[in-house]
Scaffold this motif. Structure first.
Motif, PDB file in Angstrom:
ATOM      1  N   ARG A 214       5.241   7.284  -9.431  1.00 23.36           N
ATOM      2  CA  ARG A 214       5.775   6.123 -10.154  1.00 23.36           C
ATOM      3  C   ARG A 214       7.113   5.679  -9.566  1.00 23.36           C
ATOM      4  O   ARG A 214       7.365   4.485  -9.380  1.00 23.36           O
ATOM      5  CB  ARG A 214       5.938   6.450 -11.641  1.00 23.36           C
ATOM      6  N   GLU A 215       7.981   6.652  -9.289  1.00 27.30           N
ATOM      7  CA  GLU A 215       9.281   6.303  -8.707  1.00 27.30           C
ATOM      8  C   GLU A 215       9.116   5.632  -7.353  1.00 27.30           C
ATOM      9  O   GLU A 215       9.829   4.683  -7.016  1.00 27.30           O
ATOM     10  CB  GLU A 215      10.138   7.567  -8.566  1.00 27.30           C
ATOM     11  N   THR A 216       8.153   6.121  -6.577  1.00 20.62           N
ATOM     12  CA  THR A 216       7.905   5.529  -5.258  1.00 20.62           C
ATOM     13  C   THR A 216       7.444   4.094  -5.394  1.00 20.62           C
ATOM     14  O   THR A 216       7.897   3.201  -4.661  1.00 20.62           O
ATOM     15  CB  THR A 216       6.858   6.357  -4.504  1.00 20.62           C
ATOM     16  N   VAL A 217       6.541   3.843  -6.334  1.00 18.51           N
ATOM     17  CA  VAL A 217       6.056   2.477  -6.566  1.00 18.51           C
ATOM     18  C   VAL A 217       7.194   1.604  -7.085  1.00 18.51           C
ATOM     19  O   VAL A 217       7.350   0.453  -6.662  1.00 18.51           O
ATOM     20  CB  VAL A 217       4.873   2.487  -7.545  1.00 18.51           C
ATOM     21  N   ASP A 218       8.003   2.139  -7.982  1.00 18.38           N
ATOM     22  CA  ASP A 218       9.116   1.358  -8.548  1.00 18.38           C
ATOM     23  C   ASP A 218      10.065   0.874  -7.456  1.00 18.38           C
ATOM     24  O   ASP A 218      10.614  -0.229  -7.544  1.00 18.38           O
ATOM     25  CB  ASP A 218       9.889   2.207  -9.557  1.00 18.38           C
TER      26      ASP A 218
ATOM     27  N   ALA B 143       6.628   2.743   0.825  1.00 18.50           N
ATOM     28  CA  ALA B 143       5.253   2.753   1.315  1.00 18.50           C
ATOM     29  C   ALA B 143       4.703   4.162   1.523  1.00 18.50           C
ATOM     30  O   ALA B 143       3.531   4.316   1.859  1.00 18.50           O
ATOM     31  CB  ALA B 143       5.168   1.981   2.631  1.00 18.50           C
ATOM     32  N   ARG B 144       5.514   5.168   1.316  1.00 14.31           N
ATOM     33  CA  ARG B 144       5.077   6.545   1.599  1.00 14.31           C
ATOM     34  C   ARG B 144       5.752   7.515   0.649  1.00 14.31           C
ATOM     35  O   ARG B 144       6.920   7.357   0.316  1.00 14.31           O
ATOM     36  CB  ARG B 144       5.432   6.909   3.041  1.00 14.31           C
ATOM     37  N   VAL B 145       4.990   8.504   0.237  1.00 13.84           N
ATOM     38  CA  VAL B 145       5.568   9.605  -0.517  1.00 13.84           C
ATOM     39  C   VAL B 145       4.872  10.887  -0.084  1.00 13.84           C
ATOM     40  O   VAL B 145       3.643  10.946   0.026  1.00 13.84           O
ATOM     41  CB  VAL B 145       5.434   9.408  -2.047  1.00 13.84           C
ATOM     42  N   SER B 146       5.663  11.895   0.229  1.00 14.32           N
ATOM     43  CA  SER B 146       5.112  13.192   0.615  1.00 14.32           C
ATOM     44  C   SER B 146       5.222  14.126  -0.585  1.00 14.32           C
ATOM     45  O   SER B 146       6.314  14.437  -1.059  1.00 14.32           O
ATOM     46  CB  SER B 146       5.885  13.782   1.799  1.00 14.32           C
ATOM     47  N   LEU B 147       4.064  14.566  -1.077  1.00 17.56           N
ATOM     48  CA  LEU B 147       4.067  15.471  -2.222  1.00 17.56           C
ATOM     49  C   LEU B 147       4.689  16.811  -1.846  1.00 17.56           C
ATOM     50  O   LEU B 147       5.252  17.497  -2.710  1.00 17.56           O
ATOM     51  CB  LEU B 147       2.631  15.675  -2.727  1.00 17.56           C
ATOM     52  N   GLU B 148       4.597  17.169  -0.574  1.00 13.16           N
ATOM     53  CA  GLU B 148       5.222  18.410  -0.094  1.00 13.16           C
ATOM     54  C   GLU B 148       6.733  18.283  -0.152  1.00 13.16           C
ATOM     55  O   GLU B 148       7.437  19.147  -0.675  1.00 13.16           O
ATOM     56  CB  GLU B 148       4.773  18.693   1.342  1.00 13.16           C
ATOM     57  N   GLU B 149       7.261  17.177   0.394  1.00 19.73           N
ATOM     58  CA  GLU B 149       8.710  16.969   0.429  1.00 19.73           C
ATOM     59  C   GLU B 149       9.292  16.830  -0.973  1.00 19.73           C
ATOM     60  O   GLU B 149      10.439  17.217  -1.214  1.00 19.73           O
ATOM     61  CB  GLU B 149       9.037  15.733   1.265  1.00 19.73           C
ATOM     62  N   LYS B 150       8.512  16.295  -1.876  1.00 12.23           N
ATOM     63  CA  LYS B 150       8.978  16.112  -3.254  1.00 12.23           C
ATOM     64  C   LYS B 150       8.745  17.352  -4.112  1.00 12.23           C
ATOM     65  O   LYS B 150       9.015  17.342  -5.307  1.00 12.23           O
ATOM     66  CB  LYS B 150       8.267  14.916  -3.892  1.00 12.23           C
ATOM     67  N   ASN B 151       8.257  18.442  -3.467  1.00 11.00           N
ATOM     68  CA  ASN B 151       8.052  19.716  -4.180  1.00 11.00           C
ATOM     69  C   ASN B 151       7.156  19.560  -5.409  1.00 11.00           C
ATOM     70  O   ASN B 151       7.450  20.085  -6.490  1.00 11.00           O
ATOM     71  CB  ASN B 151       9.404  20.317  -4.589  1.00 11.00           C
TER      72      ASN B 151
ATOM     73  N   LEU C  91      -1.306  21.026  -7.862  1.00 15.10           N
ATOM     74  CA  LEU C  91      -0.150  20.172  -8.127  1.00 15.10           C
ATOM     75  C   LEU C  91       0.365  20.338  -9.551  1.00 15.10           C
ATOM     76  O   LEU C  91      -0.389  20.628 -10.481  1.00 15.10           O
ATOM     77  CB  LEU C  91      -0.524  18.704  -7.907  1.00 15.10           C
ATOM     78  N   ASP C  92       1.659  20.102  -9.693  1.00 16.13           N
ATOM     79  CA  ASP C  92       2.280  19.944 -11.003  1.00 16.13           C
ATOM     80  C   ASP C  92       2.022  18.489 -11.394  1.00 16.13           C
ATOM     81  O   ASP C  92       2.653  17.567 -10.850  1.00 16.13           O
ATOM     82  CB  ASP C  92       3.773  20.239 -10.894  1.00 16.13           C
ATOM     83  N   HIS C  93       1.101  18.276 -12.292  1.00 15.36           N
ATOM     84  CA  HIS C  93       0.644  16.911 -12.586  1.00 15.36           C
ATOM     85  C   HIS C  93       1.774  16.011 -13.070  1.00 15.36           C
ATOM     86  O   HIS C  93       1.883  14.855 -12.640  1.00 15.36           O
ATOM     87  CB  HIS C  93      -0.481  16.953 -13.618  1.00 15.36           C
ATOM     88  N   ASP C  94       2.582  16.501 -13.979  1.00 10.43           N
ATOM     89  CA  ASP C  94       3.657  15.664 -14.527  1.00 10.43           C
ATOM     90  C   ASP C  94       4.631  15.242 -13.433  1.00 10.43           C
ATOM     91  O   ASP C  94       5.024  14.073 -13.340  1.00 10.43           O
ATOM     92  CB  ASP C  94       4.407  16.418 -15.629  1.00 10.43           C
ATOM     93  N   LYS C  95       5.025  16.197 -12.606  1.00 10.84           N
ATOM     94  CA  LYS C  95       5.986  15.889 -11.545  1.00 10.84           C
ATOM     95  C   LYS C  95       5.372  14.964 -10.512  1.00 10.84           C
ATOM     96  O   LYS C  95       6.028  14.035 -10.014  1.00 10.84           O
ATOM     97  CB  LYS C  95       6.458  17.175 -10.869  1.00 10.84           C
ATOM     98  N   THR C  96       4.108  15.183 -10.197  1.00 11.64           N
ATOM     99  CA  THR C  96       3.435  14.341  -9.202  1.00 11.64           C
ATOM    100  C   THR C  96       3.367  12.896  -9.693  1.00 11.64           C
ATOM    101  O   THR C  96       3.689  11.961  -8.942  1.00 11.64           O
ATOM    102  CB  THR C  96       2.014  14.862  -8.935  1.00 11.64           C
ATOM    103  N   GLU C  97       2.975  12.714 -10.943  1.00 10.63           N
ATOM    104  CA  GLU C  97       2.895  11.355 -11.484  1.00 10.63           C
ATOM    105  C   GLU C  97       4.273  10.699 -11.490  1.00 10.63           C
ATOM    106  O   GLU C  97       4.409   9.521 -11.141  1.00 10.63           O
ATOM    107  CB  GLU C  97       2.313  11.384 -12.900  1.00 10.63           C
ATOM    108  N   ARG C  98       5.279  11.474 -11.847  1.00 10.60           N
ATOM    109  CA  ARG C  98       6.638  10.923 -11.889  1.00 10.60           C
ATOM    110  C   ARG C  98       7.101  10.487 -10.493  1.00 10.60           C
ATOM    111  O   ARG C  98       7.696   9.413 -10.322  1.00 10.60           O
ATOM    112  CB  ARG C  98       7.596  11.969 -12.457  1.00 10.60           C
ATOM    113  N   MET C  99       6.811  11.298  -9.471  1.00  7.09           N
ATOM    114  CA  MET C  99       7.219  10.973  -8.108  1.00  7.09           C
ATOM    115  C   MET C  99       6.499   9.734  -7.586  1.00  7.09           C
ATOM    116  O   MET C  99       7.093   8.891  -6.912  1.00  7.09           O
ATOM    117  CB  MET C  99       6.946  12.160  -7.182  1.00  7.09           C
TER     118      MET C  99
ATOM    119  N   THR D 152       0.864  -1.193   0.000  1.00 10.94           N
ATOM    120  CA  THR D 152       0.000   0.000   0.000  1.00 10.94           C
ATOM    121  C   THR D 152       0.894   1.233   0.000  1.00 10.94           C
ATOM    122  O   THR D 152       1.831   1.330   0.802  1.00 10.94           O
ATOM    123  CB  THR D 152      -0.910   0.030   1.238  1.00 10.94           C
ATOM    124  N   LEU D 153       0.591   2.133  -0.886  1.00 11.31           N
ATOM    125  CA  LEU D 153       1.332   3.395  -0.939  1.00 11.31           C
ATOM    126  C   LEU D 153       0.465   4.496  -0.338  1.00 11.31           C
ATOM    127  O   LEU D 153      -0.657   4.740  -0.787  1.00 11.31           O
ATOM    128  CB  LEU D 153       1.683   3.755  -2.389  1.00 11.31           C
TER     129      LEU D 153
END
Length: 492
Positions: A210-214, A218-226, A200-208, A96-97
């Motif tokens: 995907r990288e987290t899933v790859d 189990a966690r990704v902070s959209l704030e921390e990933k800017n 949100l910046d859609h492209d960057k959010t999707e990329r972050m 679960t992410l």
């Protein structure tokens, strides 16, 4: 005892007793021999046991991972390759992410959402093959760890669909970021803080994501990933702060112009409309607005060269035109000084810069000391500090001759001279007088000893060249009381 006797004793079964020390020595030797044999037996048994344990361990770990083995963060000790792969598959299936968003919100993506599953690439078997079987006892005390990243796969199309369906990706529910800006409130400028928003910046959010899933995190902070779009300017922006300070100096101006009993207040409420600034921090004061303000002051308070309402000796209010007397603002100089005052944030009373002044703002600028000449009534009054000092008939310019008519208007006394000689422009006449008081070019008040009478209608046809002729005693009293600059008003 003889040898023979010894031999007989042995034959008879009666052993001759040996000495005690000899017996003890033999006993000790015998005990050592037994102990040695026992130790050898024990050692052999231990070696057999150890060898058996070692062989048994080798057989046991032939298809299992050694003790203290970690694979992708879990304990795989004594597990077979199949058991490890089932454990990995189960762990991946429960993936679960958690997506952490602003304002404490979060959303999740599960393995089921994206068909996230384990696909063996032979990594676990490779880890098992890399273990040196004969070295298995070492790992009773020492640990070994393996990690691999290619063990899971997911449906990329499903992930893209899930990401697009996240609530945080719905721009219609998002708040756009707004830059900090400057605004005028409650009499001063303030830097209004930025709005962070949650767009949100859609492209960057999707990329972050995907990288987290790859990486199976189990966690990704959209704030921390800017991932959020941000304001270009924040409230601590140096240019904004500096610009605000400059503006507040200008609108901090509070000038009270004094025009006699009248005041004109110029403060930030007005000045802020004269101010402009740009993103680079350049602050400008609109000079056209300053000129207009000063022009309007002049329109309101200038009295020179304008008709003035005057209350005559008889109490009648009349309009008197002509003359150069009165207040006249030097508009160019006042604009320059006012600009400097505003730029420094001046606060306090102020008098305008005048090109010409009058003696007062009261009584049509005449104050309470002036000369009043009623050309229609042919009469002169002198007031000093509000008190009538002189009241006398006079003779003004000859009304029958256009170039001799005494003009109406308001003037001031240039100077006074006693005695004096009056001459025409072309020396067509020459008159000696005792008291000369000019106020309008060559026109002035003076005694006229050659006249025997004053007042009435003399001026209609027998008037002067333009001067105000006075009886000598009246001229003397006026001369004694007037001074340079005293106002003189003439009217018909």
């Amino acid at each position: 005892m003889s040898t023979k006797d010894d031999r007989n004793q042995l034959l008879s079964g009666n052993e001759r007793k040996r000495p005690r020390k000899e017996r003890e020595k033999e006993q000790k030797k015998s005990a050592k021999s037994v102990l040695g044999r026992v130790l050898i037996v024990i050692l052999v048994v231990c070696l057999v046991i150890i060898l058996g344990f070692y062989i048994a361990g080798a057989v046991y770990f032939k298809d299992r991972f050694f003790m203290n083995t970690q694979i992708n963060g879990f304990d795989a000790s004594e597990m077979t390759v199949e058991e490890v792969e089932r454990r990995v598959a189960a762990k991946i299936a429960s993936y679960t992410l958690e997506i952490e968003e602003r304002d404490g919100k979060s959303e999740t993506i599960t393995a089921e959402d994206i068909d996230y599953h384990y696909v063996s690439q032979g990594e676990v078997q490779a880890f098992k093959n890399s273990q040196k079987l004969l070295a298995w006892p070492i790992y009773i005390w020492e640990g070994i760890s393996y990690t691999f990243d290619s063990s899971a796969q997911y449906d990329e199309a499903k992930l893209a669909e899930v990401i697009a369906g996240l609530e945080c990706m719905d721009d219609s529910k998002a708040v756009e970021p707004k830059d900090a800006y400057i605004d005028f409130m409650d009499g001063s400028y303030h830097v209004i803080p930025e709005v962070e928003g949650n767009l949100l910046d859609h492209d960057k959010t999707e990329r972050m994501i995907r990288e987290t899933v790859d990486f199976a995190n189990a966690r990704v902070s959209l704030e921390e990933k800017n991932c959020y779009k941000i304001p270009d300017k924040r409230q601590n922006d140096e240019v904004l702060v500096d610009t605000c300070k400059k503006l507040n100096v200008l609108v901090g101006t509070n000038i009270v112009y004094i025009f006699g009993s009248n005041n004109e207040v110029l403060n930030g409420e007005t000045i802020r409309d004269w101010v402009s600034y740009d993103e680079s921090g350049n602050v400008e004061l609109n000079q056209d607005a300053v000129y207009e303000y000063v022009y309007q002051l002049a329109q309101k308070y200038d009295t020179a060269d304008r008709a003035r309402n005057f209350i005559t000796h008889s109490g009648e209010t009349i309009s008197v035109e002509g003359g150069s007397y009165g207040w006249l603002i030097d508009q160019e100089a006042e604009v320059a000084e006012l600009t400097e005052c505003i730029q420094s944030g001046y606060q306090g009373d102020r008098y305008a810069v005048f090109a010409q002044t009058a003696v007062s703002w009261e009584n049509s600028d005449l104050g309470d000391s002036y000369v009043e000449i009623d050309l229609g009534a042919q009469h002169v009054w002198l007031y000093i500090n509000g008190e009538e000092i002189v009241s006398t008939d006079c003779v003004s310019g000859n009304m029958a001759k256009a170039d001799c008519i005494t003009p109406s208007g308001t003037y001031t006394l240039y100077y006074k001279e006693s005695p004096s000689v009056l001459k025409g422009e072309n020396n067509e006449y020459e008159s000696k007088v005792t008291y000369w008081m000019p106020f309008n070019g060559g026109i002035g008040l003076h005694d006229a000893s050659w006249r025997s009478s004053f007042g009435g209608n003399i001026y209609q046809t027998g008037g002067s060249h333009g001067c105000i002729n006075l009886p000598t005693d009246a001229a003397a009293r006026i001369y004694e009381n007037v001074y340079d600059g005293i106002p003189i008003i003439c009217y018909y």
